[in-house]
Design a protein around this motif. Structure first.
Motif: not given
Length: 197
Positions: A77-85, A134-140, A147-148
């Motif tokens: 998935p693309r990384d837009h910089g925030s969990l919501a986006v 997506v969730l791992a990026r947000a946590a980082e 959770g998933v």
């Protein structure tokens, strides 16, 4: 009863699978799904019909194998910089791809070819892996992330229901709304009330 495709990594087996899958995709585009036969696919792939029957069992199992492979995401998935986006973007793309006529046809083929549910499990795992990224990026980034499983239950499951049973009512706005409603509930919930597993 159809047999499951044998999985052998690399070598001739991988070349046969690729040739047969390519033949199925090309012939579907040229002739339509209703005209496909095992001998036609085998001739296009340069293998014997017995090779196809031995590996896949029947045409439906072959179409199902092709469908599951086509439903596999080809990029993270693309990384837009925030969990919501990020989650909104993923859900929108999921709807766009899966709710299209081609996506729905692949889903039907995937499910029809494996009445034991194995293909549904594989397809669900694709979504779970994407959401996990997506969730791992947000946590980082230090964001509080669910959770998933809750995302699958509250975002993906309603989308899949509509894809299968009410595709005319499915829009990108609907997908975004599911994500926003879920994240609002997650943010407002006391700790431990929304599973993080």
């Amino acid at each position: 009863m159809s047999r499951k495709p044998m999985v052998r990594p690399g070598g001739r087996s991988a070349r046969v699978q690729e040739a047969v899958h390519t033949a199925v995709r090309e012939l579907q585009a040229e002739l339509g799904r209703a005209e496909l036969t095992v001998p036609l696919v085998a001739a296009r792939a340069g293998v014997t019909p017995s090779t196809v029957y031995r590996r896949w069992g029947d045409l439906q199992a072959l179409l199902s194998d092709v469908a599951v492979e086509r439903l596999r995401p080809d990029a993270p998935p693309r990384d837009h910089g925030s969990l919501a986006v990020d989650l909104r973007g993923w859900a929108e793309q999921f709807v766009e791809e899966m709710a299209s006529p081609v996506g729905r046809a692949y889903i039907r083929d995937a499910l029809l070819g494996a009445p034991d549910g194995d293909n549904a499990t594989r397809c669900s795992q694709y979504a779970a892996e994407q959401i996990g990224v997506v969730l791992a990026r947000a946590a980082e980034r230090g964001e509080d992330a669910p959770g998933v499983e809750p995302v699958l239950d509250r975002v993906v499951a309603p989308i899949m229901y509509r894809i299968l049973f009410r595709p005319g009512d499915l829009t990108a706005d609907y997908a975004r709304g599911l994500v926003d409603e879920f994240l609002d509930g997650f943010a407002a919930a006391p700790p431990g009330t929304v599973s993080s597993r």
